[in-house]
Design an enzyme around this catalytic site. Structure first.
Site, mmCIF file in Angstrom:
data_model
loop_
_atom_site.group_PDB
_atom_site.id
_atom_site.type_symbol
_atom_site.label_atom_id
_atom_site.label_comp_id
_atom_site.label_asym_id
_atom_site.label_seq_id
_atom_site.Cartn_x
_atom_site.Cartn_y
_atom_site.Cartn_z
ATOM 1 N N GLY A 13 0.922 -1.241 -0.043
ATOM 2 C CA GLY A 13 0.083 0.129 -0.201
ATOM 3 C C GLY A 13 0.790 1.243 -0.094
ATOM 4 O O GLY A 13 0.239 2.417 -0.143
ATOM 5 N N ASP A 35 8.009 -6.003 9.720
ATOM 6 C CA ASP A 35 8.493 -7.067 8.974
ATOM 7 C C ASP A 35 9.839 -7.662 9.499
ATOM 8 O O ASP A 35 10.211 -8.757 9.278
ATOM 9 C CB ASP A 35 8.914 -6.663 7.632
ATOM 10 C CG ASP A 35 7.594 -6.697 6.635
ATOM 11 O OD1 ASP A 35 6.491 -6.955 7.063
ATOM 12 O OD2 ASP A 35 7.593 -6.514 5.394
ATOM 13 N N ARG A 176 3.082 10.094 -3.502
ATOM 14 C CA ARG A 176 4.063 10.032 -2.548
ATOM 15 C C ARG A 176 4.060 11.319 -1.529
ATOM 16 O O ARG A 176 3.902 11.386 -0.307
ATOM 17 C CB ARG A 176 5.452 9.392 -2.890
ATOM 18 C CG ARG A 176 5.469 8.145 -3.364
ATOM 19 C CD ARG A 176 6.812 7.855 -3.779
ATOM 20 N NE ARG A 176 6.813 6.446 -4.668
ATOM 21 C CZ ARG A 176 8.112 5.897 -5.072
ATOM 22 N NH1 ARG A 176 9.120 6.700 -4.900
ATOM 23 N NH2 ARG A 176 7.889 4.693 -5.682
#
Length: 233
Positions: A13, A35, A176
């Site tokens: 995403g 992660d 972004r």
């Protein structure tokens, strides 16, 4: 003043890119990636769907992640130095921790530590397209996205909403630059609100007066939109 900001949401995403851009713009900013807390591959179970269960909470060592967050809360200056982050003298009293991950808001002990929660979403087709272009250390087997990844995303999102975890939803199809501006403005507002005299103290370290665990940073606009604190590059 300490601020813990969550950048969560759907796989592919734009969480990591947004986090990287925020880190460059914020003072005394450390980052923890969810992660990094995956358990070893041989500890990842195979589910009834026939796939290794990478996208479930049990695949992550959340106790270790929580301990890392608590280490930052205990002494953000020491944590910053240990992770190569220089403390800016003109903002020495402000410390920001960005947590990035796809299941940030599904682990109750962590949920209550956030000052701000953001959640990136993208439509199914776009998410699948992005996922197909990514390379992973453990490649996706055929059918993983439709058989495991997307169903787990929907499951945990429904549970988050059912639990009443408040987040600010972000459209991951935006540019972004637009996403970074939106979150930076929210963080500015939150810092300004906390700096105002008479604000009630939180339940957790520097938590917002908005409620338990502080759901989300204020949206843009108002006084913070006009001010440009020296804290931000």
């Amino acid at each position: 003043m300490k601020l813990v900001v969550g950048i969560g949401g759907v796989t592919n995403g734009g969480k990591t890119t947004l986090t990287q851009n925020l880190r460059k713009a914020l003072p005394n900013c450390c980052v923890i990636h969810q992660d990094d807390f995956y358990k070893p591959q041989d500890q990842i179970a195979i589910g009834q769907d026939g796939f290794k269960q990478w996208d479930v909470l049990e695949s992550l060592d959340m106790e270790a992640m929580l301990s890392t967050v608590q280490a930052w809360l205990g002494c953000p200056q020491k944590f910053a130095r240990a992770h190569g982050v220089s403390v800016q003298p003109d903002a020495a009293d402000t410390h920001i921790l960005l947590l990035e991950g796809f299941l940030l808001y599904s682990y109750k002990p962590l949920v209550d530590l956030f000052s701000c929660r953001y959640f990136l979403t993208v439509p199914y087709e776009e998410c699948k397209r992005r996922r197909s272009t990514r390379s992973y250390a453990v490649p996706d087997p055929p059918g993983l996205f439709d058989g495991h990844v997307w169903p787990m995303y929907q499951k945990y999102k429904r549970e988050m909403e059912a639990e009443g975890v408040e987040v600010v939803y972000l459209d991951g199809t935006q540019s972004r630059e637009a996403l970074c501006r939106q979150v930076l403005e929210g963080i500015r507002n939150s810092l300004l609100n906390r700096a105002e005299p008479g604000r009630a103290g939180p339940q957790g370290p520097d938590a917002s007066p908005a409620g338990p665990g502080v759901s989300a940073c204020p949206r843009g606009g108002g006084r913070a939109a006009q001010l440009k604190p020296a804290l931000f590059l």
